[in-house]
Write an enzyme that holds these catalytic residues in place. Structure first.
Site, PDB file in Angstrom:
ATOM      1  N   ARG A 172       0.815  -1.230   0.000  1.00  7.73           N
ATOM      2  CA  ARG A 172       0.000   0.000   0.000  1.00  7.73           C
ATOM      3  C   ARG A 172       0.847   1.278   0.000  1.00  7.73           C
ATOM      4  NH1 ARG A 172      -2.262  -3.660  -1.369  1.00  7.73           N
ATOM      5  NH2 ARG A 172      -4.245  -4.549  -0.630  1.00  7.73           N
ATOM      6  N   SER A 222     -11.870  -1.074   1.775  1.00  9.02           N
ATOM      7  CA  SER A 222     -11.191  -1.541   2.982  1.00  9.02           C
ATOM      8  C   SER A 222     -10.638  -0.349   3.752  1.00  9.02           C
ATOM      9  CB  SER A 222     -10.062  -2.500   2.598  1.00  9.02           C
ATOM     10  OG  SER A 222      -9.426  -3.006   3.742  1.00  9.02           O
ATOM     11  N   GLU A 292      -6.093   2.543   5.863  1.00  3.06           N
ATOM     12  CA  GLU A 292      -5.686   2.389   4.465  1.00  3.06           C
ATOM     13  C   GLU A 292      -6.350   3.467   3.625  1.00  3.06           C
ATOM     14  OE1 GLU A 292      -6.801  -0.886   1.101  1.00  3.06           O
ATOM     15  OE2 GLU A 292      -5.684  -1.629   2.822  1.00  3.06           O
TER      16      GLU A 292
END
Length: 309
Positions: A172, A222, A292
């Site tokens: 990420r 998410s 995230e």
């Protein structure tokens, strides 16, 4: 002043003032942008970026708005929305896609071209630019696995070509995020495979996604990163937080890693619920969940006047 300046630079720029950003986020929340610009070409994007740099105008780049929360006070200065840079083309076993192209559409194009490698992305709702920015992934695959090269702009308007090694992709994260580069285009190296095999894999992943994720409600995808040695959704579930609500924001009953908009949520509802989940999970398991989802903009109560007013 900004509007007039930009029109002098390029009279064909698509510019809107005080544009509601809730129209462009998957959560359907967020305040207004002072100036909202949709470049039709990479050259137009570069003109806007250089103007903002040279004149010290705040610049925010918006992709598909899928893994993003924009606060209720909105965003000052210029918001550059790259959705019109959405070309997808094939060169032998590579696909070149514009920043604004939806990753799902790129994976479908790869299927049509009988090119394998992007099956994992068939259900990721983000844009190519956003996917490169955060090295998006799902079901064991990541964008960095197939990305050969990226064309980006620096915040001063300089054009750069970055190869796979220069992108320094991690979970990420990438050089693009670290340097705040603006993605214009991505080039993906794929492999030839039979249409039926690629299609079967995509169908398998689509079924897995639809059975587990709360696609019937708006959400930001998410919310939390996977903490080392744990799964965020499992920690939230074991904390008995599924169904927990603040305002119109709710921890999904279908997948604890998602927070959905049940109808009238604000960005503030989302942020308060995220903080609540983080606190409860930390108190119970000693694990701090990192977000995230990207959170940008101003709180409504701290809302300042438009940048050049």
């Amino acid at each position: 002043m900004i509007l007039n300046d930009l029109k002098r630079i390029n009279a064909k720029l698509l510019i809107q003032e005080n544009e509601p950003l809730a129209h462009y986020t998957y959560t359907k929340t967020g305040g207004n942008a002072d100036y909202f610009i949709r470049p039709k070409t990479s050259e137009e994007a570069a003109q806007v970026v250089k103007y903002c740099h040279d004149n010290h105008v705040p610049l925010t780049v918006l992709g598909n708005g899928s893994n993003l929360i924009i606060k209720d006070g909105g965003i000052r200065g210029v918001v550059l929305h790259l959705d019109l840079l959405d070309h997808i083309k094939r060169e032998n076993t590579t696909i070149i896609a514009g920043s604004g192209a939806k990753l799902i559409q790129v994976s479908k194009a790869a299927l049509d071209f009988q090119l394998s490698g992007l099956e994992f992305a068939c259900g990721i709702p983000g844009s190519v630019g956003g996917a490169l920015y955060m090295n998006a992934g799902a079901y064991g695959g990541e964008i960095s696995d197939v990305l050969e090269e990226a064309t980006v702009l620096t915040m001063s308007g300089e054009l750069l070509q970055l190869n796979r090694k220069q992108l320094k992709a991690q979970y990420r994260h990438s050089t693009i995020a670290e340097k705040n580069y603006i993605v214009l285009e991505g080039k993906f190296a794929l492999t030839l495979k039979e249409h039926v095999i690629i299609e079967a894999k995509m169908a398998e992943l689509t079924e897995a996604r639809e059975s587990k994720q709360p696609l019937e409600y708006p959400s930001c995808g998410s919310v939390f990163k996977r903490p080392p040695g744990f799964f965020a959704g499992k920690l939230i579930q074991d904390s008995k937080l599924q169904g927990e609500s603040i305002g119109g924001a709710q921890v999904s009953m279908k997948h604890a890693g998602f927070i959905v908009n049940t109808g009238d949520a604000t960005a503030t509802d989302y942020l308060r619920l995220i903080q609540h989940v983080q606190q409860i999970v930390f108190d119970k398991f000693g694990v701090l969940l990192e977000t995230e989802v990207k959170i940008i903009g101003e709180d409504a109560k701290e809302r300042t006047k438009n940048f050049d007013k």
